[in-house]
Design a protein around this motif. Structure first.
Motif, PDB file in Angstrom:
ATOM      1  N   CYS A  29      48.673  -1.587  34.656  1.00 35.25           N
ATOM      2  CA  CYS A  29      47.305  -2.109  34.632  1.00 35.25           C
ATOM      3  C   CYS A  29      47.234  -3.143  33.507  1.00 35.25           C
ATOM      4  O   CYS A  29      46.638  -2.921  32.456  1.00 35.25           O
ATOM      5  CB  CYS A  29      46.309  -0.973  34.403  1.00 35.25           C
ATOM      6  N   GLN A  30      47.888  -4.246  33.742  1.00 34.63           N
ATOM      7  CA  GLN A  30      48.037  -5.316  32.759  1.00 34.63           C
ATOM      8  C   GLN A  30      48.028  -6.655  33.501  1.00 34.63           C
ATOM      9  O   GLN A  30      49.087  -7.223  33.792  1.00 34.63           O
ATOM     10  CB  GLN A  30      49.345  -5.147  31.971  1.00 34.63           C
ATOM     11  N   LYS A  88      47.810  -9.518  32.688  1.00 32.88           N
ATOM     12  CA  LYS A  88      48.562 -10.577  32.007  1.00 32.88           C
ATOM     13  C   LYS A  88      49.941 -10.760  32.619  1.00 32.88           C
ATOM     14  O   LYS A  88      50.447 -11.889  32.707  1.00 32.88           O
ATOM     15  CB  LYS A  88      48.668 -10.232  30.518  1.00 32.88           C
ATOM     16  N   HIS A  89      50.566  -9.655  33.044  1.00 28.50           N
ATOM     17  CA  HIS A  89      51.932  -9.720  33.562  1.00 28.50           C
ATOM     18  C   HIS A  89      52.110  -9.094  34.941  1.00 28.50           C
ATOM     19  O   HIS A  89      53.148  -9.319  35.582  1.00 28.50           O
ATOM     20  CB  HIS A  89      52.897  -9.035  32.598  1.00 28.50           C
ATOM     21  N   TYR A 133      49.539   2.433  31.232  1.00 28.75           N
ATOM     22  CA  TYR A 133      48.390   2.058  30.404  1.00 28.75           C
ATOM     23  C   TYR A 133      48.906   1.119  29.329  1.00 28.75           C
ATOM     24  O   TYR A 133      49.833   1.457  28.577  1.00 28.75           O
ATOM     25  CB  TYR A 133      47.742   3.285  29.753  1.00 28.75           C
ATOM     26  N   THR A 134      48.325  -0.070  29.243  1.00 34.00           N
ATOM     27  CA  THR A 134      48.757  -1.076  28.275  1.00 34.00           C
ATOM     28  C   THR A 134      47.714  -1.213  27.172  1.00 34.00           C
ATOM     29  O   THR A 134      46.540  -1.513  27.452  1.00 34.00           O
ATOM     30  CB  THR A 134      48.952  -2.446  28.950  1.00 34.00           C
ATOM     31  N   GLY A 164      48.590  -5.813  24.220  1.00 34.60           N
ATOM     32  CA  GLY A 164      49.426  -6.325  25.290  1.00 34.60           C
ATOM     33  C   GLY A 164      48.637  -6.954  26.429  1.00 34.60           C
ATOM     34  O   GLY A 164      49.220  -7.377  27.430  1.00 34.60           O
ATOM     35  N   GLN A 165      47.314  -7.028  26.271  1.00 34.04           N
ATOM     36  CA  GLN A 165      46.456  -7.556  27.327  1.00 34.04           C
ATOM     37  C   GLN A 165      46.053  -9.006  27.048  1.00 34.04           C
ATOM     38  O   GLN A 165      46.032  -9.448  25.898  1.00 34.04           O
ATOM     39  CB  GLN A 165      45.180  -6.703  27.445  1.00 34.04           C
ATOM     40  N   VAL A 211      40.823  -8.197  30.343  1.00 37.26           N
ATOM     41  CA  VAL A 211      41.168  -6.824  29.982  1.00 37.26           C
ATOM     42  C   VAL A 211      40.600  -5.885  31.046  1.00 37.26           C
ATOM     43  O   VAL A 211      39.416  -5.956  31.359  1.00 37.26           O
ATOM     44  CB  VAL A 211      40.609  -6.454  28.593  1.00 37.26           C
ATOM     45  N   SER A 221      41.252   2.508  32.520  1.00 35.58           N
ATOM     46  CA  SER A 221      42.466   1.836  32.985  1.00 35.58           C
ATOM     47  C   SER A 221      43.063   2.582  34.168  1.00 35.58           C
ATOM     48  O   SER A 221      43.465   1.968  35.166  1.00 35.58           O
ATOM     49  CB  SER A 221      43.489   1.755  31.841  1.00 35.58           C
ATOM     50  N   HIS A 226      52.644   2.042  27.856  1.00 34.11           N
ATOM     51  CA  HIS A 226      53.441   0.821  27.852  1.00 34.11           C
ATOM     52  C   HIS A 226      54.169   0.620  26.526  1.00 34.11           C
ATOM     53  O   HIS A 226      55.145  -0.132  26.439  1.00 34.11           O
ATOM     54  CB  HIS A 226      52.544  -0.385  28.153  1.00 34.11           C
TER      55      HIS A 226
END
Length: 209
Positions: A93-94, A96-97, A127-128, A132-133, A138, A153, A172
């Motif tokens: 759940c990120q 960003k990536h 879970y990040t 890391g977000q 977010v 999340s 994460h």
């Protein structure tokens, strides 16, 4: 009941915070660290422990298909992986990536086409932490406490993936403090206790000294 936990075969993060060796998470554990790989088998102290690295719930395949950095191609690439025989899928759940909704779309197609059934898939998400977000995207309310962030999340992940449970839920990385790490882990244990996360783990942990 303490959860069973599994190794997470994920790339180590260069600036991953240290998890103290005195942590309850590492007592009785077998951990291996390398420059580009972090594995930590966290052993439960109660019933259902992992023996010899093998857990008695959902089976983690020897090789999983990772879905980071695939963006709009995620759905097609995950479906292609399933067609090639992969039965383990890793996501997070990120935004960003990872594009979790693409994983969910691929799974729905695979189920609809009769390629696989849900119980044949080992589905892992993560879970990040906020560091890391992408601050502009977010997937949970960062103004809330860590316990609520974890729960939000996880709900987003279930919705994205179109599933009522995951086979593995992974941190994460450790949090910046041991106390925060344990706060997140206790929320993980709650999800495990509710049958929503079959196994628990931690990735990107490379410093055990």
């Amino acid at each position: 009941m303490l959860p069973q936990v599994l190794p997470s075969l994920l790339s180590s993060h260069q600036h991953s915070p240290r998890l103290p060796t005195s942590s309850p998470l590492l007592r009785g554990s077998r951990c291996v660290a390398a420059a580009t790989l972090s594995i930590c088998i966290l052993r439960a102290a109660a019933e259902g422990t992992c023996e010899g690295g093998q857990c008695s719930t959902a089976t983690m395949p020897p090789l999983m298909y990772g879905t980071a950095w695939k963006k709009e191609r995620t759905e097609d690439l995950v479906l292609a992986a399933l067609n090639e025989g992969f039965r383990g899928i890793d996501t997070a759940c990120q935004p960003k990536h990872y594009f979790e909704p693409g994983v969910g779309a691929a799974l729905r197609r695979a189920f609809d086409e009769g390629l696989v059934k849900r119980e044949q898939i080992f589905l892992q998400t993560k879970y990040t932490p906020i560091r890391g977000q992408d601050p502009k995207n977010v997937p949970y309310d960062q103004s809330k406490g860590l316990d609520e962030q974890v729960q939000e999340s996880f709900k987003v992940s279930l919705s994205n993936l179109g599933t009522s449970y995951v086979d593995s839920l992974v941190m994460h990385s450790p949090m910046s403090t041991h106390s925060d790490t344990m706060t997140v882990w206790r929320e993980f244990e709650k999800l495990h206790g509710e049958g929503l996360a079959k196994q628990l783990g931690m990735s990107n942990q490379h410093d055990f000294e």
